[in-house]
Design a protein around this motif. Structure first.
Motif, short mmCIF file in Angstrom:
data_model
loop_
_atom_site.label_atom_id
_atom_site.label_comp_id
_atom_site.label_asym_id
_atom_site.label_seq_id
_atom_site.Cartn_x
_atom_site.Cartn_y
_atom_site.Cartn_z
N VAL A 86 0.84 -1.21 0.00
CA VAL A 86 0.00 0.00 0.00
C VAL A 86 0.87 1.25 0.00
O VAL A 86 0.58 2.23 -0.71
CB VAL A 86 -0.94 0.00 1.22
CG1 VAL A 86 -1.75 1.30 1.28
CG2 VAL A 86 -1.88 -1.19 1.18
N ILE A 87 1.96 1.24 0.78
CA ILE A 87 2.85 2.40 0.84
C ILE A 87 3.49 2.65 -0.53
O ILE A 87 3.58 3.81 -1.00
CB ILE A 87 3.93 2.20 1.91
CG1 ILE A 87 3.29 2.21 3.30
CG2 ILE A 87 5.00 3.28 1.81
CD1 ILE A 87 4.25 1.90 4.43
N LEU A 88 3.92 1.59 -1.19
CA LEU A 88 4.53 1.74 -2.52
C LEU A 88 3.53 2.26 -3.53
O LEU A 88 3.86 3.11 -4.38
CB LEU A 88 5.12 0.40 -2.98
CG LEU A 88 6.40 -0.05 -2.27
CD1 LEU A 88 6.80 -1.44 -2.74
CD2 LEU A 88 7.53 0.94 -2.55
N ILE A 89 2.31 1.77 -3.47
CA ILE A 89 1.26 2.26 -4.37
C ILE A 89 1.03 3.75 -4.15
O ILE A 89 0.90 4.53 -5.11
CB ILE A 89 -0.04 1.47 -4.17
CG1 ILE A 89 0.10 0.06 -4.75
CG2 ILE A 89 -1.23 2.19 -4.80
CD1 ILE A 89 -1.08 -0.85 -4.47
N ALA A 90 1.00 4.16 -2.88
CA ALA A 90 0.78 5.58 -2.57
C ALA A 90 1.93 6.44 -3.07
O ALA A 90 1.72 7.51 -3.65
CB ALA A 90 0.59 5.76 -1.07
N LEU A 91 3.16 5.97 -2.84
CA LEU A 91 4.32 6.75 -3.25
C LEU A 91 4.47 6.82 -4.77
O LEU A 91 4.88 7.85 -5.33
CB LEU A 91 5.60 6.15 -2.63
CG LEU A 91 5.74 6.26 -1.11
CD1 LEU A 91 6.98 5.52 -0.65
CD2 LEU A 91 5.80 7.72 -0.68
N LEU A 92 4.14 5.72 -5.44
CA LEU A 92 4.35 5.63 -6.89
C LEU A 92 3.07 5.87 -7.68
O LEU A 92 3.03 5.56 -8.88
CB LEU A 92 4.92 4.25 -7.24
CG LEU A 92 6.25 3.88 -6.57
CD1 LEU A 92 6.65 2.46 -6.94
CD2 LEU A 92 7.34 4.86 -6.97
N ALA A 93 2.06 6.43 -7.03
CA ALA A 93 0.77 6.65 -7.70
C ALA A 93 0.89 7.40 -9.03
O ALA A 93 0.27 7.01 -10.02
CB ALA A 93 -0.18 7.39 -6.77
#
Length: 280
Positions: free
Chosen positions: A28-35
């Motif tokens: 989830v953190i990676l998705i948020a950062l790489l949105a």
């Protein structure tokens, strides 16, 4: 100390709850950062001709009522949920830890006064108090964070106070006091490090609770305001189209469930590996 750290790490990597929870949270953190890089469309790009389209090869999560790509909205919505979760928990933890340290270490009338204040806060349902605070402060991300801080600090205060009541009677604390160590030094060198494990557990579980609370407030129209992407608001609006476009409510709901489950698994796993009552 090195042996203890290695032992804790070994317990962590062999704990399924910690491993699975960590993977889910990191995802989830990676998705948020790489949105911006993962999202195939602009955040607010509207196309009314494609409104309420079901999931397809062109729009993997379908589209919303304005024809916007739902996957893009979900990815950016992860940012809001994580910001609210981490920031509100951080400030709640700072307030609660300081209050708990003072109450537990000094005791006496200070402890009684703080205890009564905590009881007053706990006498109100958490969500109801948060709704009242947001209604006073007005909607928006900052208001939600402030409200969650004001209703969540009591959890940390109670946990820290309970830990400090035990730690302050330990021999190493009594020895430090005998040799003239100041209260500040005792608290931050001896007490806090030994009370850190339960604080981390409460904070990890608290992030999931904060995400649900933010989604609930946004669902009710009191939280993050459009056009800012919010899972709670998307879920609220999607319920209007459950019969014709069920994906609009289902996908935001699954995003909330996945994220909260990840933090809960991680928190439960950390509790298991730091609990001295667990069998090694």
């Amino acid at each position: 100390m090195k042996i203890r750290k290695n032992k804790t790490f070994q317990k962590a990597i062999h704990n399924k709850s910690v491993v699975i929870g960590t993977i889910m949270v990191l995802a989830v953190i990676l998705i948020a950062l790489l949105a911006p890089f993962l999202s195939p469309y602009d955040l607010d790009l509207m196309n009314m001709e494609n409104a309420l389209q079901p999931p397809s090869g062109e729009h993997l999560f379908g589209t919303d009522q304005y024809g916007r790509d739902l996957m893009t909205r979900i990815f950016y919505g992860a940012r809001i949920s994580l910001i609210v979760g981490f920031v509100s928990v951080f400030f709640s933890m700072v307030i609660g830890v300081l209050v708990g340290l003072i109450a537990g270490y000094y005791g006496g009338w200070i402890d009684n006064l703080i205890g009564r204040i905590i009881d007053v806060f706990l006498s109100f349902p958490v969500l109801l108090l948060a709704i009242a605070l947001v209604a006073v402060l007005g909607g928006g991300t900052v208001s939600v964070i402030i409200s969650l801080c004001l209703v969540s600090w009591t959890q940390y205060a109670r946990v820290v106070r309970s830990s400090v009541l035990v730690i302050r009677e330990e021999e190493y604390v009594l020895a430090a006091r005998t040799f003239g160590a100041s209260n500040f030094r005792i608290l931050f060198k001896y007490v806090i490090p030994n009370a850190l494990a339960p604080i981390i557990v409460v904070a990890t579980l608290g992030i999931g609770t904060a995400i649900v609370s933010e989604a609930t407030l946004s669902f009710m129209g009191l939280g993050v305001q459009p056009p800012t992407p919010s899972w709670g608001y998307a879920l609220s609006f999607g319920l209007r189209y459950m019969r014709t476009a069920a994906h609009m409510a289902t996908i935001p709901g699954l995003a909330i469930m996945f994220t909260v489950l990840g933090f809960n698994l991680l928190g439960n796993g950390i509790r298991d590996i730091t609990d001295p009552r667990m069998v090694n």
